[in-house]
Design a protein around this motif. Structure first.
Motif, PDB file in Angstrom:
ATOM      1  N   ARG A 264      50.148  41.917  38.253  1.00  0.00           N
ATOM      2  CA  ARG A 264      49.642  43.460  37.754  1.00  0.00           C
ATOM      3  C   ARG A 264      47.979  43.159  38.116  1.00  0.00           C
ATOM      4  O   ARG A 264      47.515  44.021  38.596  1.00  0.00           O
ATOM      5  N   PHE A 265      47.362  42.146  37.489  1.00  0.00           N
ATOM      6  CA  PHE A 265      45.777  42.094  37.513  1.00  0.00           C
ATOM      7  C   PHE A 265      45.370  42.097  39.070  1.00  0.00           C
ATOM      8  O   PHE A 265      44.564  42.633  39.449  1.00  0.00           O
ATOM      9  N   ALA A 266      46.199  41.285  39.907  1.00  0.00           N
ATOM     10  CA  ALA A 266      45.818  41.418  41.437  1.00  0.00           C
ATOM     11  C   ALA A 266      46.039  42.633  42.042  1.00  0.00           C
ATOM     12  O   ALA A 266      45.329  42.980  42.930  1.00  0.00           O
ATOM     13  N   MET A 267      46.873  43.457  41.717  1.00  0.00           N
ATOM     14  CA  MET A 267      47.298  44.753  42.572  1.00  0.00           C
ATOM     15  C   MET A 267      46.885  45.896  42.206  1.00  0.00           C
ATOM     16  O   MET A 267      46.821  46.830  42.716  1.00  0.00           O
ATOM     17  N   ILE A 268      46.907  46.019  40.752  1.00  0.00           N
ATOM     18  CA  ILE A 268      46.469  47.176  39.995  1.00  0.00           C
ATOM     19  C   ILE A 268      45.065  47.295  39.531  1.00  0.00           C
ATOM     20  O   ILE A 268      44.533  46.445  38.731  1.00  0.00           O
ATOM     21  N   ASP A 269      44.301  48.360  40.169  1.00  0.00           N
ATOM     22  CA  ASP A 269      42.972  48.469  39.953  1.00  0.00           C
ATOM     23  C   ASP A 269      42.687  48.396  38.487  1.00  0.00           C
ATOM     24  O   ASP A 269      41.472  47.673  37.883  1.00  0.00           O
ATOM     25  N   ASP A 270      43.037  49.301  37.653  1.00  0.00           N
ATOM     26  CA  ASP A 270      42.726  49.621  36.532  1.00  0.00           C
ATOM     27  C   ASP A 270      43.216  48.500  35.498  1.00  0.00           C
ATOM     28  O   ASP A 270      43.458  48.734  34.194  1.00  0.00           O
ATOM     29  N   TYR A 271      44.136  47.471  35.920  1.00  0.00           N
ATOM     30  CA  TYR A 271      44.835  46.492  34.995  1.00  0.00           C
ATOM     31  C   TYR A 271      43.679  45.260  35.003  1.00  0.00           C
ATOM     32  O   TYR A 271      43.649  44.502  35.775  1.00  0.00           O
ATOM     33  N   GLY A 272      42.781  45.459  34.202  1.00  0.00           N
ATOM     34  CA  GLY A 272      41.686  44.523  34.033  1.00  0.00           C
ATOM     35  C   GLY A 272      41.880  43.146  33.385  1.00  0.00           C
ATOM     36  O   GLY A 272      42.848  42.906  32.829  1.00  0.00           O
ATOM     37  N   SER A 273      40.830  42.310  33.324  1.00  0.00           N
ATOM     38  CA  SER A 273      41.116  40.964  32.785  1.00  0.00           C
ATOM     39  C   SER A 273      41.262  41.156  31.181  1.00  0.00           C
ATOM     40  O   SER A 273      41.558  39.939  30.633  1.00  0.00           O
ATOM     41  N   SER A 274      40.974  42.104  30.668  1.00  0.00           N
ATOM     42  CA  SER A 274      41.147  42.241  29.363  1.00  0.00           C
ATOM     43  C   SER A 274      42.395  42.249  28.824  1.00  0.00           C
ATOM     44  O   SER A 274      42.774  42.140  27.689  1.00  0.00           O
ATOM     45  N   TYR A 275      43.267  42.595  29.840  1.00  0.00           N
ATOM     46  CA  TYR A 275      44.855  42.293  29.643  1.00  0.00           C
ATOM     47  C   TYR A 275      45.355  40.860  29.577  1.00  0.00           C
ATOM     48  O   TYR A 275      46.623  40.691  29.252  1.00  0.00           O
ATOM     49  N   LEU A 276      44.515  40.115  30.066  1.00  0.00           N
ATOM     50  CA  LEU A 276      45.079  38.787  30.331  1.00  0.00           C
ATOM     51  C   LEU A 276      44.750  37.935  29.241  1.00  0.00           C
ATOM     52  O   LEU A 276      43.708  37.818  28.861  1.00  0.00           O
ATOM     53  N   PRO A 277      45.675  37.038  28.889  1.00  0.00           N
ATOM     54  CA  PRO A 277      45.236  35.889  28.072  1.00  0.00           C
ATOM     55  C   PRO A 277      44.208  34.999  28.666  1.00  0.00           C
ATOM     56  O   PRO A 277      44.150  34.808  29.771  1.00  0.00           O
ATOM     57  N   PRO A 278      43.673  34.213  27.827  1.00  0.00           N
ATOM     58  CA  PRO A 278      42.552  33.251  28.079  1.00  0.00           C
ATOM     59  C   PRO A 278      43.440  32.054  29.034  1.00  0.00           C
ATOM     60  O   PRO A 278      44.584  31.991  28.566  1.00  0.00           O
ATOM     61  N   HIS A 279      42.542  31.663  30.032  1.00  0.00           N
ATOM     62  CA  HIS A 279      43.234  30.539  30.824  1.00  0.00           C
ATOM     63  C   HIS A 279      44.424  30.523  31.495  1.00  0.00           C
ATOM     64  O   HIS A 279      45.428  29.822  31.667  1.00  0.00           O
TER      65      HIS A 279
END
Length: 309
Positions: A264-279
């Motif tokens: 999702r982070f790779a392909m969707i522009d508005d799905y930023g790093s804030s949605y990802l867990p650390p590491h």
């Protein structure tokens, strides 16, 4: 006059050779135990030598999967896409699971989640039946049995690649154009493939002894899907809930959620790093290494038992 009957003396009974003597005799003439488990490096070499069989077998299974359907291979894409449409209606519209996700992001978010999770789900289900569903092949031919679950995992990877064509169309239709970040999909899916193969090997061994496991796994996988954020964002959904911090971490760091988030982070522009867990990349690589190594060794340990009994 009676004639005496003389019976020839019985030959002396020779003691049976000791097991050590038999082993030495067999070794001297190059004999080995039939079906014995090879060493782990030898097993890897045998599996690599069958790489062309593994690829051909996975392609044949993929072609035969929908051979009886009129739409044929189109069902490879239509099935997960229809699932995504059902989940959008139930979770997106009726239950409000898209809370915290922009409207133009939720559809590609959901479709990506369904496609990526289906990759893992199908690999596990195919792995459960890899040995028990192919006993004729296992008993008739000599080959490393790991070739079967590996080929089934490879089959699901090929099916996912067909689905990615539709995913690209959906993502672009909602405003995310191709960018360099899309290249991150390649390592993310490769790590997921290693993880899926490890799971397929584990459940292939379990399913070879307990065929009823195939009936239980759909319920287990459905529970896993609901806990992995396929239809909703885990951090947003838990933001106003009184849940322990460790539970939120477990849900975000579970492997299915990790691989979905990376794609999702790779392909969707508005799905930023804030949605990802650390590491997140470290967790993706760690899950792949852990499942891959443990699954391979666990399956190899029972190599000589498959197809017997």
């Amino acid at each position: 006059m009676s004639q005496a009957l003389h019976t020839p003396p019985s030959p002396p009974v020779r003691p049976a050779p000791a097991e050590d003597d038999l082993a030495a005799l067999a070794a001297r003439h190059g004999l080995t135990v039939s079906g014995a488990r090879p060493t782990l490096p030898g097993y890897v070499r045998e599996l690599w030598a069958r790489r062309h069989f593994i690829l051909a077998f996975s392609r044949a299974k993929l072609t035969a999967q929908y051979s009886q359907a009129k739409l044929g291979q189109l069902w490879q894409v239509a099935t997960p896409l229809l699932n995504a449409a059902v989940y959008f209606f139930v979770f997106g519209l009726l239950l409000g699971a898209r809370r915290g996700i922009p409207s133009d992001v939720y559809v590609p978010f959901l479709v990506t989640g369904v496609f990526v999770f289906t990759f893992t789900q199908s690999s596990v289900l195919a792995g459960v039946r890899a040995i028990s569903g192919n006993l004729g092949l296992v008993r008739a031919l000599h080959f490393p049995r790991a070739a079967l679950p590996v080929s089934f995992a490879l089959q699901q990877l090929q099916q996912l690649l067909f689905s990615m064509i539709v995913l690209v169309v959906v993502v672009m239709a909602f405003g995310s154009m191709p960018a360099l970040s899309w290249l991150l999909v390649v390592p993310a899916l490769l790590l997921q493939f290693v993880f899926n193969t490890g799971l397929a090997l584990i459940f292939a061994r379990l399913g070879s002894r307990t065929p009823d496991l195939a009936q239980l796994m759909p319920f287990v996988l459905r529970t896993w899907m609901y806990a992995s954020g396929v239809m909703f964002s885990i951090p947003v959904m838990l933001a106003d809930k009184n849940v322990p911090a460790w539970l939120a971490d477990v849900l975000q760091w579970n492997p299915a959620a990790v691989y979905m988030d990376l794609v999702r982070f790779a392909m969707i522009d508005d799905y930023g790093s804030s949605y990802l867990p650390p590491h997140v990349w470290a967790f993706a690589a760690g899950w792949a290494l852990l499942a891959g190594v443990i699954g391979f060794v666990y399956f190899w340990k029972a190599e000589e038992t498959y197809g017997r009994g």
